[in-house]
Design a protein around this motif. Structure first.
Motif, PDB file in Angstrom:
ATOM      1  N   ASP A   1      -2.655  -1.473  -2.758  1.00  0.00           N
ATOM      2  CA  ASP A   1      -2.477  -2.109  -4.149  1.00  0.00           C
ATOM      3  C   ASP A   1      -2.739  -3.487  -4.252  1.00  0.00           C
ATOM      4  OD1 ASP A   1      -1.749   0.544  -5.093  1.00  0.00           O
ATOM      5  OD2 ASP A   1       0.360   0.219  -4.600  1.00  0.00           O
TER       6      ASP A   1
ATOM      7  N   TYR B   1      -3.870   4.432   4.194  1.00  0.00           N
ATOM      8  CA  TYR B   1      -2.993   3.920   3.031  1.00  0.00           C
ATOM      9  C   TYR B   1      -4.206   3.555   1.870  1.00  0.00           C
ATOM     10  CZ  TYR B   1       0.903   3.415   6.244  1.00  0.00           C
ATOM     11  OH  TYR B   1       2.004   3.545   6.892  1.00  0.00           O
ATOM     12  N   ALA B   2      -3.718   3.603   0.588  1.00  0.00           N
ATOM     13  CA  ALA B   2      -4.374   3.201  -0.436  1.00  0.00           C
ATOM     14  C   ALA B   2      -3.540   1.717  -0.903  1.00  0.00           C
ATOM     15  CB  ALA B   2      -4.381   4.087  -1.690  1.00  0.00           C
TER      16      ALA B   2
ATOM     17  N   ALA C   1     -10.173  -1.049  -0.425  1.00  0.00           N
ATOM     18  CA  ALA C   1      -9.353  -0.078  -1.038  1.00  0.00           C
ATOM     19  C   ALA C   1      -8.554   0.771  -0.278  1.00  0.00           C
ATOM     20  CB  ALA C   1     -10.595   0.952  -1.838  1.00  0.00           C
ATOM     21  N   GLU C   2      -8.876   0.811   0.968  1.00  0.00           N
ATOM     22  CA  GLU C   2      -8.002   1.887   1.827  1.00  0.00           C
ATOM     23  C   GLU C   2      -7.801   0.818   3.113  1.00  0.00           C
ATOM     24  OE1 GLU C   2      -9.227   6.448   0.972  1.00  0.00           O
ATOM     25  OE2 GLU C   2      -9.990   5.360   2.542  1.00  0.00           O
TER      26      GLU C   2
ATOM     27  N   ALA D   1       0.728  -1.085   0.168  1.00  0.00           N
ATOM     28  CA  ALA D   1       0.185   0.070  -0.006  1.00  0.00           C
ATOM     29  C   ALA D   1       0.795   1.256   0.057  1.00  0.00           C
ATOM     30  CB  ALA D   1      -0.968   0.008   1.160  1.00  0.00           C
TER      31      ALA D   1
ATOM     32  N   LYS E   1      -1.513   7.844   2.139  1.00  0.00           N
ATOM     33  CA  LYS E   1      -2.544   8.799   1.449  1.00  0.00           C
ATOM     34  C   LYS E   1      -2.505  10.035   2.410  1.00  0.00           C
ATOM     35  CE  LYS E   1      -6.475   8.237  -0.349  1.00  0.00           C
ATOM     36  NZ  LYS E   1      -7.707   7.629  -0.500  1.00  0.00           N
TER      37      LYS E   1
END
Length: 262
Positions: free
Chosen positions: A68, A65-66, A77-78, A45, A48
């Protein structure tokens, strides 16, 4: 007798060296594998946003965090990660014990992946090795970074791999991701009274010592003159009074000589 002493000394030295070799320091090993084994969530991640809150003597940092990719656990997603440390002075009875880890004294213990050294979101993707927890701010569910206990013995890695062979691949992915990112922490808030008083005492100590070293030159004379008293008279008065007996004897001798001459 000397032979027995040499044998005893050699035996103790040998036992000590064997014990030292068999018991390496607990903080001498890499904790990555045991941390990965303990994690309930591992994601790749990117940070953000970062926020921090002070609650009583606790300093609480929250990073969003976003995500991945999810390596362990469900992908979302987060993900919100929170870290808390106590920035009050460490009690004397806790020094040298595991409980000191919750204090802010060792900032490396509280650094979060994917942050720059000044605590801002970094540009690189990080591997987050996490366990579930509750926020110290509002009690909502959050994730917390898994930290290895530096006071516990080093993990038996062959036994861990035998129980969970996938650990080897997970550790490799975590290590590869985190070699290209940074770990940082939000700058702490203004220190509370205990920390300020401790630091101010440290800075005030030199000036206090300089005052105490300069004091004897000014305070010594009064101290030296004050205690020299005997029978209610000062030393100056005693030296003045002591002259009169000598004068009386001299006057007596002069009077006798005059009588004889007459």
């Amino acid at each position: 007798m000397r032979f027995v002493q040499v044998v005893v000394t050699f035996t103790l030295a040998s036992a000590f060296s064997v014990t030292a070799a068999a018991s390496p320091p607990a903080n001498s090993c890499d904790r990555t594998m045991e941390e990965v084994d303990r994690a309930t969530t591992i994601v790749l991640a990117k940070a953000k946003s970062v926020s921090s809150t002070r609650k009583d003597s606790n300093w609480i940092v929250r990073v969003t965090y976003a995500v991945d990719q999810a390596l362990v656990g469900k992908k979302t997603a987060e993900i919100v990660v929170e870290d808390t440390c106590d920035f009050s002075a460490v009690p004397q009875e806790q020094q040298g014990y595991p409980g000191v880890a919750r204090h802010c004294t060792d900032l490396a213990q509280h650094q979060l992946p994917g942050l720059t050294t000044d605590g801002k979101p970094g540009p690189s993707t990080a591997a987050l090795v996490l366990v579930e927890g509750k926020s110290d701010v509002d009690g909502t569910p959050v994730q917390r970074v898994v930290h290895g206990n530096k006071w516990s013995p080093c993990a038996d890695e062959p036994a861990l791999l035998k129980k969970r062979p996938a650990l080897k691949d997970l550790v490799a992915k975590v290590t590869a991701a985190n070699t290209s990112t940074t770990f940082g922490l939000v700058p702490p808030p203004p220190s509370p009274a205990p920390s300020v008083s401790a630091s101010s005492a440290a800075t005030a100590a030199p000036s206090a010592s300089s005052v105490t070293t300069a004091a004897p030159s000014s305070s010594a004379p009064p101290a030296a003159s004050a205690p020299a008293k005997a029978g209610g008279c000062s030393s100056a008065g005693a030296s003045t009074v002591a002259v009169w007996p000598a004068l009386a004897v001299l006057a007596g001798i002069v009077a006798r000589r005059r009588r004889r001459a007459s």
